[in-house]
Design an enzyme around this catalytic site. Structure first.
Site, mmCIF file in Angstrom:
data_model
loop_
_atom_site.group_PDB
_atom_site.id
_atom_site.type_symbol
_atom_site.label_atom_id
_atom_site.label_comp_id
_atom_site.label_asym_id
_atom_site.label_seq_id
_atom_site.Cartn_x
_atom_site.Cartn_y
_atom_site.Cartn_z
ATOM 1 N N ASP A 146 0.801 -1.153 -0.124
ATOM 2 C CA ASP A 146 0.127 0.083 -0.151
ATOM 3 C C ASP A 146 1.009 1.221 0.120
ATOM 4 O OD1 ASP A 146 -2.385 1.163 -0.044
ATOM 5 O OD2 ASP A 146 -2.923 0.586 2.141
ATOM 6 N N GLU B 159 -1.747 6.857 -8.370
ATOM 7 C CA GLU B 159 -2.637 7.820 -7.625
ATOM 8 C C GLU B 159 -2.598 8.964 -8.273
ATOM 9 O OE1 GLU B 159 -2.140 5.879 -3.361
ATOM 10 O OE2 GLU B 159 -3.408 7.571 -3.406
ATOM 11 N N GLY C 60 -8.482 7.563 6.646
ATOM 12 C CA GLY C 60 -9.080 7.644 8.323
ATOM 13 C C GLY C 60 -10.584 7.819 8.286
ATOM 14 N N GLY D 256 -9.465 4.893 1.551
ATOM 15 C CA GLY D 256 -10.254 5.562 2.495
ATOM 16 C C GLY D 256 -11.505 4.951 2.780
ATOM 17 N N GLY D 257 -11.871 3.776 2.664
ATOM 18 C CA GLY D 257 -13.236 3.398 2.743
ATOM 19 C C GLY D 257 -14.112 3.348 3.845
HETATM 20 ZN ZN ZN Z 1 -5.012 4.424 0.566
#
Ligand code: ZN
Length: 299
Positions: free
Chosen positions: A87, A141, A193, A223-224
């Site tokens: 990650d 990203e 978060g 960030g789910g």
């Molecule tokens: Zn992430």
């Protein structure tokens, strides 16, 4: 079901299956063996593929090569589609370390770099990874969604949820074409978060759909934690094929650990007092996997 009893599917095939079926693979971060078993047991209970994630901090703690060996040991022993992702990785050298250790997927996070620099380093990571293992999956990203996996008392500094700061479909298209990534993580109203109230702001589902159409590769929702089941299903039907959860597992673990220590003040065997915290994480992972893998009514 990913595993058919004869041939194990690769992560690439599992992602492609999820995309076709409009479901998502759950990605859960771990820091220790309790998390590792919690995520695996939840996925096994539902018989769905799963990704275990370790950030740079988490893999420093677990061990880079050790994480790789642990996940491979599960895959082989149980003939089960469990995969390992590096990650948020912030440098080429750290990407190389994970690729060399045998990870199934790696994320280069260049969101704090200028666009051209993000493209340049991401492309370098893609080329290196493919030269070592053609099956490895590379994620890039675009757009900044914060870094912390903790309880937040406000939107973190640097995270802008107003529209002008979200990932733009045309930029995402350029980014994917220039880098050759397999997956892209956009900023679509998601934050790392979880807000203290437990409910995060709604996702920009329309934008998710537009980015998905522009890039033609699966999207990853980071960030789910804190997002609603309805938002997840909307995001999945609009092109998200992997959903990341970390904070909610951490909260469940810590709460259960505190309780376990309070209730068993004389217990000194970690495998006894860590049992409930492990189950607490497993329960969260199971609930999320049920949402991500349910036939999507919004089709
Ligand atoms: Zn992430």
């Amino acid at each position: 079901m990913c595993y058919n009893g004869r041939a194990m599917k690769t992560l690439r095939q599992c992602v492609s299956d999820a995309r076709a079926k409009k479901i998502a693979i759950g990605h859960f971060n771990i820091s220790n063996l309790e998390g590792f078993w919690a995520v695996f047991n939840a996925a096994r209970e539902l018989n769905v593929p799963v990704i275990i994630g370790v950030s740079e901090g988490e893999r420093n703690f677990v061990g880079v090569r050790q994480a790789s060996v642990l996940v491979r040991s599960l895959r082989e022993e149980f003939s089960f589609p469990v995969f390992l992702n590096a990650d948020h990785t912030y440098s080429f050298d750290k990407v190389k370390e994970a690729v060399d250790a045998g990870f199934d997927a790696v994320i280069f996070d260049g969101t704090e770099l200028p666009f051209e620099e993000n493209v340049k380093v991401t492309k370098q990571c893609v080329e290196y990874a493919r030269s070592v293992n053609p099956e490895i999956i590379l994620e890039g990203e675009l757009g900044f969604i914060g870094k912390s996996s903790k309880i937040l008392h406000g939107i973190p500094a640097g995270v802008k949820i107003s529209e002008e700061f979200l990932t733009k479909p045309d930029m995402a298209e350029k980014f994917v074409e220039a880098t050759g990534v397999d997956l892209i993580a956009p900023a679509v109203g998601n934050i790392h978060g979880m807000l203290a109230g437990g409910v995060d702001p709604a996702l920009d589902l329309k934008r998710i759909g537009e980015i998905s159409t522009a890039v033609s590769i699966p999207l990853v929702l980071h960030g789910g934690s804190g997002n609603s089941a309805e938002d997840f299903l909307g995001a999945i039907s609009n092109g998200v094929s992997i959903v990341h959860i970390n904070t909610e597992l951490r909260v469940a673990y810590r709460k259960a650990l505190v309780l376990s220590l309070q209730e068993n003040p004389d217990e000194i065997a970690p495998y006894k007092y860590l049992k409930e915290p492990r189950l607490a994480m497993q329960k969260v992972a199971l609930e999320k996997l049920k949402i991500f893998n349910q036939p999507n009514k919004k089709l």
